[in-house]
Every structure is written in C-alpha cells, then in structure tokens.
Design a protein around this motif. Sequence first.
Motif, PDB file in Angstrom:
ATOM      1  N   LEU A  91       0.821  -1.219   0.000  1.00  0.00           N
ATOM      2  CA  LEU A  91       0.000   0.000   0.000  1.00  0.00           C
ATOM      3  C   LEU A  91       0.849   1.260   0.000  1.00  0.00           C
ATOM      4  O   LEU A  91       0.459   2.270  -0.590  1.00  0.00           O
ATOM      5  CB  LEU A  91      -0.970  -0.027   1.181  1.00  0.00           C
ATOM      6  N   GLU A  92       2.023   1.209   0.622  1.00  0.00           N
ATOM      7  CA  GLU A  92       2.932   2.356   0.565  1.00  0.00           C
ATOM      8  C   GLU A  92       3.344   2.621  -0.886  1.00  0.00           C
ATOM      9  O   GLU A  92       3.355   3.767  -1.344  1.00  0.00           O
ATOM     10  CB  GLU A  92       4.160   2.095   1.431  1.00  0.00           C
ATOM     11  N   LEU A  93       3.650   1.565  -1.616  1.00  0.00           N
ATOM     12  CA  LEU A  93       3.979   1.709  -3.041  1.00  0.00           C
ATOM     13  C   LEU A  93       2.788   2.249  -3.819  1.00  0.00           C
ATOM     14  O   LEU A  93       2.940   3.121  -4.679  1.00  0.00           O
ATOM     15  CB  LEU A  93       4.393   0.361  -3.632  1.00  0.00           C
ATOM     16  N   ALA A  94       1.605   1.735  -3.531  1.00  0.00           N
ATOM     17  CA  ALA A  94       0.397   2.193  -4.228  1.00  0.00           C
ATOM     18  C   ALA A  94       0.205   3.689  -4.028  1.00  0.00           C
ATOM     19  O   ALA A  94      -0.135   4.410  -4.972  1.00  0.00           O
ATOM     20  CB  ALA A  94      -0.824   1.424  -3.727  1.00  0.00           C
ATOM     21  N   GLY A  95       0.444   4.159  -2.819  1.00  0.00           N
ATOM     22  CA  GLY A  95       0.326   5.591  -2.544  1.00  0.00           C
ATOM     23  C   GLY A  95       1.348   6.409  -3.319  1.00  0.00           C
ATOM     24  O   GLY A  95       1.042   7.473  -3.855  1.00  0.00           O
ATOM     25  N   LYS A  96       2.562   5.897  -3.427  1.00  0.00           N
ATOM     26  CA  LYS A  96       3.597   6.610  -4.179  1.00  0.00           C
ATOM     27  C   LYS A  96       3.275   6.689  -5.665  1.00  0.00           C
ATOM     28  O   LYS A  96       3.670   7.625  -6.347  1.00  0.00           O
ATOM     29  CB  LYS A  96       4.955   5.930  -3.975  1.00  0.00           C
ATOM     30  N   PHE A  97       2.542   5.689  -6.170  1.00  0.00           N
ATOM     31  CA  PHE A  97       2.220   5.660  -7.596  1.00  0.00           C
ATOM     32  C   PHE A  97       0.864   6.250  -7.931  1.00  0.00           C
ATOM     33  O   PHE A  97       0.443   6.214  -9.081  1.00  0.00           O
ATOM     34  CB  PHE A  97       2.335   4.237  -8.145  1.00  0.00           C
TER      35      PHE A  97
END
Length: 121
Positions: A91-97
Amino acid sequence: MARILIIEDDDLVRSMLKATMEKEGHEVLEADDGIKGTRLYREKPADLVITDIVMPDKEGIETILELKRLSLGVKIIAISGGGRISPETYLELAGKFGAAYTFVKPVDRKELVAAVRDLLN
C-alpha cells in the motif's frame, strides 16, 4: 451519483465492496483482475477506482500505473491483504504511484465510504 470501478479478484470482497458502493447510490462496474479492469476503464471511464493490489494476471501497482497513464486525474483507492510481503508495504507503493487512499483488508466500510465521499467531493 458516481461511477465506481472495483477491481478485485476475491469474489466475496468484490461483492461486499459493490454492495457498499451501491448502498451509497453509486453505479458500480466490476473486474476480477487488472487486465479486465483497465479494459473496462477504457470503455467506460469511472469517476473513481477501487483496486486490490495482489491479483493474478495483472497486479494492482501495474494497474494503477496504467490507469494514471490513461487519465492522470483518475481517483484511486488501493486495498490489500498482503502477499509475499506485508500489505502495508504494497500500500505504501500504491500511494507513491497515485492511490489517494489505501486500506488493509478487511476494509472498514465506514472509513471506505468516507474516503470515497472525500475523493468525489
């Protein structure tokens, strides 16, 4: 109200999300993987997309990136129960993208509805 596209491979989770959004008065489109979801988005652009991250065929991060290429302003909520790594990492990656909100499964319906309202207003 709004058109919401739900991309989720788990039938039960997808059904719960659909029922929750329809109860709020939204039109709901459904896809069980990222390939079908991005195809459906091209055919019928949604006001908001709720996507799982760990899915077969085309996972959620790749789906988010493609949706952002199709429409930079697309509003996205990402959800995950994890996989090989913790859901928080996905989810951290999803937020960054580009995901505006992220939720760990099981998703709290009240928090999800509040996030949808915020993004649509």
